[in-house]
Design a protein around this motif. Sequence first.
Motif, mmCIF file in Angstrom:
data_model
loop_
_atom_site.group_PDB
_atom_site.id
_atom_site.type_symbol
_atom_site.label_atom_id
_atom_site.label_comp_id
_atom_site.label_asym_id
_atom_site.label_seq_id
_atom_site.Cartn_x
_atom_site.Cartn_y
_atom_site.Cartn_z
ATOM 1 N N UNK A 21 8.923 30.321 75.970
ATOM 2 C CA UNK A 21 7.754 29.632 76.502
ATOM 3 C C UNK A 21 7.461 28.631 75.323
ATOM 4 N N UNK A 22 7.099 27.435 75.673
ATOM 5 C CA UNK A 22 6.831 26.198 74.653
ATOM 6 C C UNK A 22 5.416 26.397 74.146
ATOM 7 N N UNK A 23 5.023 25.794 72.761
ATOM 8 C CA UNK A 23 3.829 25.984 72.108
ATOM 9 C C UNK A 23 2.847 25.555 73.052
ATOM 10 N N UNK A 24 1.545 26.317 73.192
ATOM 11 C CA UNK A 24 0.566 26.016 73.909
ATOM 12 C C UNK A 24 0.434 26.574 75.317
ATOM 13 N N UNK A 25 1.422 27.423 75.535
ATOM 14 C CA UNK A 25 1.402 28.320 76.731
ATOM 15 C C UNK A 25 1.108 29.707 76.215
ATOM 16 N N UNK A 61 10.912 33.193 63.188
ATOM 17 C CA UNK A 61 10.220 31.904 62.766
ATOM 18 C C UNK A 61 11.467 30.818 62.427
ATOM 19 N N UNK A 62 12.593 31.415 61.545
ATOM 20 C CA UNK A 62 13.521 30.470 61.082
ATOM 21 C C UNK A 62 14.295 29.904 62.183
ATOM 22 N N UNK A 63 14.695 30.909 62.932
ATOM 23 C CA UNK A 63 15.817 30.416 64.026
ATOM 24 C C UNK A 63 14.992 30.117 65.476
ATOM 25 N N UNK A 123 5.049 29.439 61.917
ATOM 26 C CA UNK A 123 6.494 28.551 62.239
ATOM 27 C C UNK A 123 7.102 28.063 61.216
ATOM 28 N N UNK A 124 8.334 27.962 61.061
ATOM 29 C CA UNK A 124 9.118 27.445 60.150
ATOM 30 C C UNK A 124 9.258 25.820 60.282
ATOM 31 N N UNK A 125 9.080 25.316 61.679
ATOM 32 C CA UNK A 125 9.092 24.152 61.832
ATOM 33 C C UNK A 125 7.933 23.608 62.977
ATOM 34 N N UNK A 126 7.690 22.324 62.969
ATOM 35 C CA UNK A 126 6.876 21.840 64.154
ATOM 36 C C UNK A 126 7.512 21.938 65.497
ATOM 37 N N UNK A 127 8.996 21.893 65.444
ATOM 38 C CA UNK A 127 9.705 22.198 66.642
ATOM 39 C C UNK A 127 9.904 23.596 67.122
#
Length: 216
Positions: A25-29, A125-127, A197-201
Amino acid sequence: MDTFLTHGRAAGTPRTSPVSTAATRRAGWPALLLTLTLAACGGGGSDSSSGSGSSGSGSGAAPDGQATCKLAADADFQKQLLDAINAARAAGANCGTSGTFAATTPLGWNALLAQAADNQSIDMSTNNFFSHTGSNGSTLGQRVTAVGYPWTALGENIAAGQTSVDSVMKGWLASPGHCANIMNPTFQEVGVSCRLAASTKNDYGTYWTMDLGARR
C-alpha cells in the motif's frame, strides 16, 4: 490488514509456509501489520521455556542509536515498549480468534533480539518492502540465529506507517495474531526496532519489527 504466516522447524533450516500474503500500500493508506510464529520442534518442545525473562539478555541500547525512528532516546524507547507489553501481559487479554490469554510473566529486553529486529527493519526500509522474509530470502529463524540468540521458540510482529509506540502497540493488540504473540507465555524476551523510510519514494514512513523469543 492482518496477514498470518506460520513456521515450524523440526531440524535444519526453518521453512516458510505462507497462508496469505500482504498487499503493498502506498504512503498515506492505512498502516500494515503482519505477524509470524516459529517453534523448534522436538527435544523439550516449543511450549516449554527455560530461564528467566532477562537471563543473559543485557539491557543493551538499540543497535546503532537509530532504531527508534527518532521517537525517543534508546532507553526511553525500550521502557515505553516494555511498559506497554508487560501491562498487557499482566492484565491478560482477549485476542479474538486467537483466544483468551490469562495474565502471564513479564518480558525482558534482549539486545540480540533487538539486533535481529533492527536488521529486518533496516532491510524493509532500505529495499521498500513489507514481509517477514528478508530481501535475501532470510527467515526469522535464520536472522535470529545469525545474531547468536539460542532459541526454542520465536515470534515476530511487523508494522509499517505507525508514528508512535502507542499507535503500533494499539494496532498489534487489536489484531488477534499480533496480540497472541505478545501474550504468549512461552516467550521470555523481546527486542523491537523502528526505522524511518530510507527514501521519500518508500511506501511507508516507518518500519517496525518486534522479535520475541524463548531461549534454550
